[in-house]
Write a protein that holds these residues in place. Structure first.
Motif, PDB file in Angstrom:
ATOM      1  N   PRO A 178      -0.474   9.073  -0.826  1.00 35.53           N
ATOM      2  CA  PRO A 178      -0.039   8.068   0.140  1.00 35.53           C
ATOM      3  C   PRO A 178       0.331   6.757  -0.540  1.00 35.53           C
ATOM      4  O   PRO A 178       1.313   6.106  -0.157  1.00 35.53           O
ATOM      5  CB  PRO A 178      -1.266   7.891   1.051  1.00 35.53           C
ATOM      6  N   GLU A 179      -0.435   6.382  -1.567  1.00 38.17           N
ATOM      7  CA  GLU A 179      -0.174   5.092  -2.234  1.00 38.17           C
ATOM      8  C   GLU A 179       1.232   5.053  -2.839  1.00 38.17           C
ATOM      9  O   GLU A 179       1.904   4.016  -2.805  1.00 38.17           O
ATOM     10  CB  GLU A 179      -1.216   4.822  -3.328  1.00 38.17           C
ATOM     11  N   VAL A 180       1.663   6.180  -3.403  1.00 37.83           N
ATOM     12  CA  VAL A 180       3.007   6.229  -3.997  1.00 37.83           C
ATOM     13  C   VAL A 180       4.067   6.368  -2.907  1.00 37.83           C
ATOM     14  O   VAL A 180       5.050   5.621  -2.866  1.00 37.83           O
ATOM     15  CB  VAL A 180       3.105   7.407  -4.993  1.00 37.83           C
ATOM     16  N   VAL A 185       5.195  -1.466   1.273  1.00 42.28           N
ATOM     17  CA  VAL A 185       4.958  -1.626   2.704  1.00 42.28           C
ATOM     18  C   VAL A 185       6.083  -2.496   3.279  1.00 42.28           C
ATOM     19  O   VAL A 185       6.288  -3.621   2.827  1.00 42.28           O
ATOM     20  CB  VAL A 185       3.582  -2.296   2.956  1.00 42.28           C
ATOM     21  N   GLU A 186       6.818  -1.938   4.217  1.00 37.58           N
ATOM     22  CA  GLU A 186       7.931  -2.692   4.806  1.00 37.58           C
ATOM     23  C   GLU A 186       7.865  -2.611   6.326  1.00 37.58           C
ATOM     24  O   GLU A 186       7.442  -1.589   6.890  1.00 37.58           O
ATOM     25  CB  GLU A 186       9.275  -2.150   4.310  1.00 37.58           C
ATOM     26  N   ALA A 187       8.327  -3.688   6.960  1.00 38.33           N
ATOM     27  CA  ALA A 187       8.186  -3.799   8.420  1.00 38.33           C
ATOM     28  C   ALA A 187       8.904  -2.676   9.163  1.00 38.33           C
ATOM     29  O   ALA A 187       8.458  -2.241  10.217  1.00 38.33           O
ATOM     30  CB  ALA A 187       8.711  -5.152   8.878  1.00 38.33           C
ATOM     31  N   GLY A 188      10.005  -2.187   8.600  1.00 40.32           N
ATOM     32  CA  GLY A 188      10.773  -1.172   9.329  1.00 40.32           C
ATOM     33  C   GLY A 188      10.369   0.254   9.042  1.00 40.32           C
ATOM     34  O   GLY A 188      10.972   1.191   9.572  1.00 40.32           O
ATOM     35  N   ASP A 205      -6.114   6.312   6.895  1.00 38.89           N
ATOM     36  CA  ASP A 205      -6.912   5.260   6.239  1.00 38.89           C
ATOM     37  C   ASP A 205      -6.145   4.653   5.070  1.00 38.89           C
ATOM     38  O   ASP A 205      -6.157   3.437   4.869  1.00 38.89           O
ATOM     39  CB  ASP A 205      -8.250   5.827   5.727  1.00 38.89           C
ATOM     40  N   SER A 206      -5.483   5.503   4.286  1.00 33.94           N
ATOM     41  CA  SER A 206      -4.734   5.006   3.122  1.00 33.94           C
ATOM     42  C   SER A 206      -3.635   4.058   3.568  1.00 33.94           C
ATOM     43  O   SER A 206      -3.449   2.979   2.987  1.00 33.94           O
ATOM     44  CB  SER A 206      -4.103   6.171   2.348  1.00 33.94           C
ATOM     45  N   ALA A 207      -2.895   4.442   4.615  1.00 34.99           N
ATOM     46  CA  ALA A 207      -1.794   3.594   5.095  1.00 34.99           C
ATOM     47  C   ALA A 207      -2.331   2.257   5.585  1.00 34.99           C
ATOM     48  O   ALA A 207      -1.757   1.202   5.302  1.00 34.99           O
ATOM     49  CB  ALA A 207      -1.038   4.316   6.206  1.00 34.99           C
ATOM     50  N   SER A 214      -1.187  -0.841  12.708  1.00 37.75           N
ATOM     51  CA  SER A 214      -1.382   0.424  13.422  1.00 37.75           C
ATOM     52  C   SER A 214      -0.145   0.837  14.214  1.00 37.75           C
ATOM     53  O   SER A 214       0.052   2.031  14.452  1.00 37.75           O
ATOM     54  CB  SER A 214      -2.608   0.346  14.335  1.00 37.75           C
ATOM     55  N   ASN A 215       0.720  -0.113  14.590  1.00 31.36           N
ATOM     56  CA  ASN A 215       1.902   0.306  15.352  1.00 31.36           C
ATOM     57  C   ASN A 215       2.986   0.929  14.470  1.00 31.36           C
ATOM     58  O   ASN A 215       4.023   1.352  14.955  1.00 31.36           O
ATOM     59  CB  ASN A 215       2.474  -0.863  16.172  1.00 31.36           C
ATOM     60  N   GLN A 216       2.734   1.003  13.150  1.00 30.85           N
ATOM     61  CA  GLN A 216       3.661   1.700  12.255  1.00 30.85           C
ATOM     62  C   GLN A 216       3.065   3.001  11.718  1.00 30.85           C
ATOM     63  O   GLN A 216       3.685   3.670  10.891  1.00 30.85           O
ATOM     64  CB  GLN A 216       4.048   0.799  11.075  1.00 30.85           C
TER      65      GLN A 216
END
Ligand code: FES
Length: 318
Positions: A178-180, A185-188, A205-207, A214-216
């Motif tokens: 998940p980290e890669v 992290v981007e808003a879209g 959890d990773s995200a 949470s809305n993404q």
């Protein structure tokens, strides 16, 4: 909730991967089936009082057929095993109209779809929709062993380089990270995840740790180990004017059933949303995996199959 029931016929059943039955359903009366959107599921009436949810995994544009993938899971509570044992081609089956608790965010600039095992199924419908709309997406398919998954050739043909396979038994360099995958992290960017509970908890959890709001981060649990025990409390059903006591090892739904109040249920483990009921007073102790964090914070709905109360008395709209 749409209560429409539909009789369908099993048009085809094919075994794929390790114990996955891929089943195509068409309307018994020959008419078109109701349209569905990417991420939708149907309730399949597997047997007496046995209803299970399965995501639709075909292209949502083809509503003349519904396709599901069913894993023969030895840990299942009977639904998937019964389908593997009993469902044969040309058999009539009753299903619900499609419902969607796991929709795509239409405003996403980029969508990252992560399917663990049979959790690939809703992701496939999403990928078909995103491809059709010309949207940016990646599809990650994680399985324990190479060859265990279904649909692999179809995914390669349909989505080409947008699909990435990850096998737990292969080299470290191709494992899902998940980290890669979720950086930067981007808003879209929106993340979608479905699969076994441990896989989903890890990805979600990773995200969130990486800073995704949470809305993404969108998810749908198939099943969950849920602890339904706790302190005893009372539930008052305002419409029925009945009060029940929920014992330490009981659930609200079971206590209501003993008092003659029927609660519509399906999964009985807080993942499908069938038993969600409005709360009029009191603070629920949410144990489900269906409501979002925001919905839980509102404290105006409760999953009667598993959640409890943080107070001595709840008032519900039943
Ligand atoms: S019956 Fe599925 S959430 Fe309660």
């Amino acid at each position: 909730m749409n209560g429409e029931l539909i009789d369908v016929v099993i048009k085809s059943r094919k075994e794929q991967g390790a114990g996955i039955a891929v089943i195509e359903l068409v309307a018994k009366d020959g008419k078109p089936l109701p349209d569905f959107s990417a991420g939708a599921h149907i309730d399949v009436h597997v047997g007496d009082d046995l209803i299970r949810q399965y995501s639709l995994c075909n292209d949502p544009v083809s509503s003349d057929v519904y396709r599901i993938g069913v894993l023969n899971d030895p840990k299942s509570r009977g639904g998937s095993i019964k389908i593997h044992t009993d469902f044969i081609e040309q058999q009539t089956v009753t299903i619900s109209a499609p419902r969607n608790h796991f929709p795509l965010d239409e405003n996403a600039k980029k969508s990252i779809l992560a399917g663990g095992g049979i959790g690939i199924t809703p992701m496939m419908a999403m990928a078909y929709r995103l491809l059709r709309d010309g949207k940016e997406f990646e599809l990650h398919y994680c399985t324990r062993t190479k060859g265990a998954g279904a649909f692999e050739q179809e995914l390669v043909t349909a989505f080409g380089e947008r699909v990435v396979f990850h096998y737990d038994d292969q080299s470290k360099s191709q494992l899902f990270s998940p980290e890669v995958t979720f950086s930067p992290v981007e808003a879209g960017t929106h993340i979608y995840v479905c699969g076994p509970t441990g896989f989903m908890d890890w990805v979600i959890d990773s995200a969130k740790k990486m800073g995704y709001p949470s809305n993404q981060v969108h998810f749908e649990y198939f099943s969950a180990d849920v602890d339904t025990s706790g302190e005893s409390f009372e539930v008052y059903c305002e419409q029925s004017d009945i009060t029940v006591t929920v014992g330490t090892d009981d659930t609200i739904a079971r206590a209501l059933k003993k008092a003659g109040i029927k609660v519509n249920m399906s999964c009985e483990e807080g993942v499908c949303g069938t038993c969600i009921t409005d709360v009029l007073e009191g603070e629920p102790d949410h144990r489900d995996h269906f409501l979002t964090d925001e919905e839980k914070a509102d404290n105006d709905q409760i999953a009667l199959c598993c959640s409890r109360a943080k107070c001595s008395r709840l008032v519900i709209d039943l």
